[in-house]
Structure formats: C-alpha cells, structure tokens
Design a protein around this motif. Structure first.
Motif, PDB file in Angstrom:
ATOM      1  N   MET A 309       0.852  -1.188   0.000  1.00 52.85           N
ATOM      2  CA  MET A 309       0.000   0.000   0.000  1.00 52.85           C
ATOM      3  C   MET A 309       0.889   1.239   0.000  1.00 52.85           C
ATOM      4  O   MET A 309       1.854   1.325   0.781  1.00 52.85           O
ATOM      5  CB  MET A 309      -0.919   0.005   1.219  1.00 52.85           C
ATOM      6  N   VAL A 310       0.579   2.181  -0.871  1.00 54.21           N
ATOM      7  CA  VAL A 310       1.372   3.406  -0.949  1.00 54.21           C
ATOM      8  C   VAL A 310       0.474   4.612  -0.729  1.00 54.21           C
ATOM      9  O   VAL A 310      -0.758   4.533  -0.843  1.00 54.21           O
ATOM     10  CB  VAL A 310       2.087   3.518  -2.314  1.00 54.21           C
ATOM     11  N   VAL A 311       1.098   5.738  -0.405  1.00 53.67           N
ATOM     12  CA  VAL A 311       0.370   6.987  -0.170  1.00 53.67           C
ATOM     13  C   VAL A 311       0.447   7.824  -1.440  1.00 53.67           C
ATOM     14  O   VAL A 311       1.540   8.209  -1.868  1.00 53.67           O
ATOM     15  CB  VAL A 311       0.975   7.758   1.019  1.00 53.67           C
ATOM     16  N   ALA A 312      -0.708   8.098  -2.046  1.00 58.75           N
ATOM     17  CA  ALA A 312      -0.704   8.855  -3.302  1.00 58.75           C
ATOM     18  C   ALA A 312      -2.097   9.381  -3.605  1.00 58.75           C
ATOM     19  O   ALA A 312      -3.098   8.899  -3.066  1.00 58.75           O
ATOM     20  CB  ALA A 312      -0.211   7.982  -4.452  1.00 58.75           C
ATOM     21  N   ASP A 313      -2.150  10.379  -4.448  1.00 56.41           N
ATOM     22  CA  ASP A 313      -3.378  10.884  -5.056  1.00 56.41           C
ATOM     23  C   ASP A 313      -3.394  10.354  -6.485  1.00 56.41           C
ATOM     24  O   ASP A 313      -2.519  10.712  -7.284  1.00 56.41           O
ATOM     25  CB  ASP A 313      -3.378  12.413  -5.019  1.00 56.41           C
ATOM     26  N   LYS A 314      -4.358   9.490  -6.815  1.00 53.77           N
ATOM     27  CA  LYS A 314      -4.336   8.828  -8.122  1.00 53.77           C
ATOM     28  C   LYS A 314      -4.299   9.822  -9.274  1.00 53.77           C
ATOM     29  O   LYS A 314      -3.561   9.634 -10.252  1.00 53.77           O
ATOM     30  CB  LYS A 314      -5.563   7.904  -8.269  1.00 53.77           C
ATOM     31  N   LEU A 315      -5.124  10.869  -9.182  1.00 55.36           N
ATOM     32  CA  LEU A 315      -5.185  11.840 -10.281  1.00 55.36           C
ATOM     33  C   LEU A 315      -3.845  12.537 -10.452  1.00 55.36           C
ATOM     34  O   LEU A 315      -3.317  12.641 -11.563  1.00 55.36           O
ATOM     35  CB  LEU A 315      -6.291  12.861 -10.007  1.00 55.36           C
ATOM     36  N   ARG A 316      -3.252  12.991  -9.338  1.00 57.48           N
ATOM     37  CA  ARG A 316      -1.980  13.705  -9.435  1.00 57.48           C
ATOM     38  C   ARG A 316      -0.842  12.761  -9.806  1.00 57.48           C
ATOM     39  O   ARG A 316       0.076  13.147 -10.543  1.00 57.48           O
ATOM     40  CB  ARG A 316      -1.678  14.400  -8.105  1.00 57.48           C
ATOM     41  N   LEU A 317      -0.904  11.531  -9.303  1.00 54.96           N
ATOM     42  CA  LEU A 317       0.133  10.562  -9.661  1.00 54.96           C
ATOM     43  C   LEU A 317       0.048  10.215 -11.147  1.00 54.96           C
ATOM     44  O   LEU A 317       1.079  10.011 -11.805  1.00 54.96           O
ATOM     45  CB  LEU A 317      -0.007   9.299  -8.813  1.00 54.96           C
ATOM     46  N   GLN A 318      -1.172  10.166 -11.686  1.00 51.63           N
ATOM     47  CA  GLN A 318      -1.317   9.954 -13.123  1.00 51.63           C
ATOM     48  C   GLN A 318      -0.660  11.090 -13.895  1.00 51.63           C
ATOM     49  O   GLN A 318       0.022  10.859 -14.910  1.00 51.63           O
ATOM     50  CB  GLN A 318      -2.802   9.856 -13.484  1.00 51.63           C
ATOM     51  N   GLN A 319      -0.822  12.311 -13.395  1.00 53.19           N
ATOM     52  CA  GLN A 319      -0.181  13.455 -14.060  1.00 53.19           C
ATOM     53  C   GLN A 319       1.344  13.353 -13.999  1.00 53.19           C
ATOM     54  O   GLN A 319       2.032  13.713 -14.954  1.00 53.19           O
ATOM     55  CB  GLN A 319      -0.652  14.757 -13.400  1.00 53.19           C
ATOM     56  N   VAL A 320       1.851  12.864 -12.873  1.00 52.47           N
ATOM     57  CA  VAL A 320       3.306  12.710 -12.738  1.00 52.47           C
ATOM     58  C   VAL A 320       3.828  11.723 -13.775  1.00 52.47           C
ATOM     59  O   VAL A 320       4.784  12.010 -14.512  1.00 52.47           O
ATOM     60  CB  VAL A 320       3.673  12.244 -11.314  1.00 52.47           C
ATOM     61  N   PHE A 321       3.203  10.532 -13.853  1.00 46.76           N
ATOM     62  CA  PHE A 321       3.634   9.535 -14.837  1.00 46.76           C
ATOM     63  C   PHE A 321       3.445  10.067 -16.259  1.00 46.76           C
ATOM     64  O   PHE A 321       4.284   9.824 -17.145  1.00 46.76           O
ATOM     65  CB  PHE A 321       2.856   8.230 -14.653  1.00 46.76           C
ATOM     66  N   ASP A 322       2.350  10.791 -16.492  1.00 44.40           N
ATOM     67  CA  ASP A 322       2.124  11.373 -17.822  1.00 44.40           C
ATOM     68  C   ASP A 322       3.262  12.312 -18.200  1.00 44.40           C
ATOM     69  O   ASP A 322       3.760  12.294 -19.333  1.00 44.40           O
ATOM     70  CB  ASP A 322       0.792  12.126 -17.845  1.00 44.40           C
ATOM     71  N   ASN A 323       3.681  13.161 -17.262  1.00 49.53           N
ATOM     72  CA  ASN A 323       4.766  14.102 -17.538  1.00 49.53           C
ATOM     73  C   ASN A 323       6.081  13.379 -17.790  1.00 49.53           C
ATOM     74  O   ASN A 323       6.859  13.763 -18.675  1.00 49.53           O
ATOM     75  CB  ASN A 323       4.919  15.071 -16.366  1.00 49.53           C
ATOM     76  N   VAL A 324       6.335  12.310 -17.013  1.00 49.47           N
ATOM     77  CA  VAL A 324       7.593  11.563 -17.178  1.00 49.47           C
ATOM     78  C   VAL A 324       7.656  10.948 -18.582  1.00 49.47           C
ATOM     79  O   VAL A 324       8.659  11.088 -19.299  1.00 49.47           O
ATOM     80  CB  VAL A 324       7.709  10.467 -16.100  1.00 49.47           C
ATOM     81  N   PHE A 325       6.584  10.265 -18.990  1.00 48.32           N
ATOM     82  CA  PHE A 325       6.600   9.613 -20.300  1.00 48.32           C
ATOM     83  C   PHE A 325       6.496  10.642 -21.431  1.00 48.32           C
ATOM     84  O   PHE A 325       7.107  10.454 -22.489  1.00 48.32           O
ATOM     85  CB  PHE A 325       5.457   8.599 -20.402  1.00 48.32           C
TER      86      PHE A 325
END
Length: 425
Positions: A309-325
């Motif tokens: 289990m990790v601590v994250a905001d799914k929407l913001r984490l999706q944005q992070v991965f989107d920016n990385v790729f």
C-alpha cells in the motif's frame, strides 16, 4: 452497414421461426393408410394364413396377424399392437383376415401417425434450436461490435477527460476514424490540441511577463538603491535633526518601494501553487493502470511491482507519470526501461530512456519553474511539467528524483508506503 446486416439477419431468423411454428401447428399429424398396400396385405395373408411361418411382407406396412382366438400368428417386427385393445388405443387399422369368405382372424396394421408426428416435432425443435443459437451468435457478435466501437471509445474519453481536467494536454486521444464515433473523438483531440496551444501561449506569456517583471524590478531597484544610498549618506553628514528625519523618511519609502517590487515579482509565480493534492492509501497494483495510461506508445515493458500500500493521489500521480513519459517521448523518443523496487519504506518506480541524458549542470535546475534543458530547441513546451510533478510528489510525501543513468535520463517516482514515517519526508 453492419447494423443493417445484423437487423436483417435477426429479422429473417425470427420470421423463419414463426413460419416453422405455424407449419407445425397447422399441419395435421394424421396420415392415411395406403389402400392398395392394405388390400395387398389382406390378400397375401388370406393366401398364407394356413402357413404364416412362410409368409413374407411385400409392402412397406408393419402389421400383426392374430387368429380367431386372439393368438399372434405373425408380425413384421416387435413393438406392434398384439391385441385389439392395444390396436384401438393406438388407433391402428383393423381389418378381417378372410379365407374363402370366412373370417379367420384379424389383421392389425400399425398406425405410423405418431412416429411421423415425433419426427416432425424433432425437426421443428432442431430448426428452432439452430435458429436460436444463430440469433445468440449474432447478438454476441453485435455486442462485441458495439463494445469495441462505442463503449470502449467512451471509456477512453473518460480517461482523456480526467487528464484534460487535471491539466495534462500532452497525451493524444487514441482513435479509430473508421468506427461510428471516429469523427467525434477526433474533435475531442482537436480540442485538446487547441487547449495545449493556448496553454503554451499562456505559459510563454507568463514567462515573458516574468522576464519583463524581472527586468523592471532590476531597473527600478537600481535607482531606488541609489536613492537610498544617497539618503543614508545625507543623513550621516547632516547635523540638522529635521534633515535627518527627512532622509530617514526617504530611506523608509525606498525600502517600501523595494518590497512592493519584490512582491510584484513573486506574485506572477503563485498561481501554480493552487493545485490541490489529496493523498490516500492505494494498492500498488493500481499503479499498473496509471503507467499503462501514461505509456500510450507502449515504449516500456511493465516490471513486477511489489505488492504494498502506498500513499498517493491517483489523479496527481497519473499526471506525474504522464509528464515523465511525455518528456521521454518528446526529448528522447526511445524505448524506456522501467524498474520497480521496495527500499527503506518507499516504492521506487524508475523510468530511464536512451537519449543520452542532459548536461550535469542542468540536472539540479530541471525541476525549477519554466526551466528547460539544452536539448529542447525547436520542441514545444513550457518548462512546467517537472516542476509541477515535483510539487505533487512532495505533497504526496514522496519525491521526484532526476539523474543521468547509464543510457539516458532516469526519473524516479518515489512513493511512501502506507504506515511509513511521513513526518521526515
């Protein structure tokens, strides 16, 4: 066209079923005995009655011959009526067996109406079953077609809308222009493209504003500093208290103007800090979908992600991965190597491209606002993606680590595991 073929096929099968049912309901199940064959049976039996063991059936009829005492003297096969009672119940044809005008027994000719009815019923049942199976097959095929051409594109639109709402305008909407909603989805992607252009123009305007404000700040602060210095010198050289008070007032106002200019400079950078982040406990298995959504060009092979289990905001984490790729696609355009490891209470997802990385002196500044590397010439961008991603990761008690790897730039998304000590992060 496919829709019309489906509707026509189902309608044709339905009509065929109705016709089969009408035929089955209306056609009589009674069959008439062949009078010629019956007469031939009566004659051959009359000739052979004295020695029925040598009697041979010369017709297609099945029959039983009984004598005057009710004993069976001949039958073409087993399963036939052997008494008059059975014959009457079965609705068989009963005729007299006569020899020289004298009735010596009875001939029971088997009624085949029930067998014919059973055969017809079986044929109708088989036909209807085949038709129903065909209808089910057509419905299943049409359901698959509807799901592939309508439902699935709408699911894609859902994720696309979430990204646009989150401010990610770099990932295009995958579409099939041949399906029903091809033009519809293309319009959405055109909207994304126009929004992206507007966002880039806005970022450029903000960058220009920042530069203008910085220049004005410098231009204003320089004479203010001179005024302040002169006032301080005048106050130091003057022996008149009123003059010293005036010089002090000038110095005070110069400090006020300097503070206002500094506030004006920082006010242009505050709007990006208004994006909210709501971290919560999520299963690391959910990261697979987020990574797959971000890697829409399928440049990376998914690693085995430790179950935690990790601590994250799914929407913001999706944005992070989107920016990385998106940065990898934009600046390196190479395959991406993904790794996942659990270390020191953190789940680290590292993505490394094969673009050679960036200059060492640029690495510490890549997460600054409006900062772009030296390899971005001629490539659209505002220099905000990594800055925003770093802020999101900080708000989620994680970290965004940027470094040069063996083959290119490596970006590590470090997530705190649930239950870890977040006060030190």
């Amino acid at each position: 066209m496919r829709r019309y073929l489906f509707i026509s096929g189902v309608a044709a099968l339905f009509v065929a079923e109705i016709i089969a049912l009408i035929v089955f309901a209306c056609v009589t199940t009674e069959t008439r005995q062949d009078a010629v064959a019956v007469n031939e049976v009566a004659q051959t039996v009359a000739v052979d009655f004295a020695d029925m063991r040598n009697h041979k059936n010369k017709t297609s009829l099945d029959y039983t011959v009984i004598d005057a005492d009710g004993n069976v003297v001949y039958r073409t096969r087993s399963g036939l009526s052997e008494t008059l009672t059975e014959a009457i119940a079965h609705r068989d044809t009963i005729i007299d067996a006569e020899v020289n005008g004298e009735t010596v027994g009875k001939i029971i000719i088997y009624n085949t109406s029930s067998s014919a009815a059973v055969a017809r019923r079986r044929a109708v049942i088989i036909f209807i079953a085949v038709a129903v199976v065909a209808q089910l097959g057509l419905c299943a095929a049409y359901f698959y077609y509807v799901r592939r051409t309508i439902v699935k594109p709408f699911y894609g639109l859902k994720g696309f809308a979430e990204r646009v709402a989150g401010g990610n305008l770099d990932i295009p909407l995958e579409m099939d222009r041949q399906n029903v909603f091809g033009a519809f989805t293309e319009s959405f992607d055109l909207m994304r493209s126009e929004l992206k252009k507007a966002r880039i123009a806005e970022a450029r305007a903000n960058a220009s504003k920042k530069e203008l404000v910085a220049k004005l700040s410098h231009d204003i602060k320089t004479p203010i500093a001179s005024i302040k210095a002169v006032a301080e010198v005048g106050a130091a050289q003057s022996s008149d208290d009123r003059d010293c008070e005036r010089y002090a007032r000038i110095t005070e106002k110069a400090d006020l103007v300097n503070a206002l200019v500094s506030n004006l400079f920082t006010a242009t950078l505050e709007e990006l800090d208004k994006l909210t982040v709501s971290p919560a406990d999520i299963d690391s298995a959910d990261l697979v979908a987020l990574i797959q959504n971000a890697d829409y060009k399928r440049r990376a092979a998914l690693p085995e992600i430790p179950s935690v289990m990790v601590v994250a905001d799914k929407l913001r984490l999706q944005q992070v991965f989107d920016n990385v790729f998106a940065n990898s696609y934009k600046y390196a355009d190479t395959p991406v190597s993904l790794t996942a490891e659990l270390r020191d209470g953190r789940l680290n997802i590292a993505a490394e491209d094969e673009g050679g990385g960036v200059a060492a002196e640029e690495l510490p500044r890549l997460k600054e606002k409006f900062m772009r590397g030296g390899n971005c010439a001629g490539i659209d961008g505002a220099g905000l993606g990594l800055y925003i991603s770093d802020r999101f990761m900080t708000e989620m008690h994680g970290a965004l680590i940027i470094e040069n790897g063996d083959r290119g730039l490596r970006v590590t998304v470090s997530l705190a595991t649930s239950g870890a000590n977040l006060r030190n992060n």
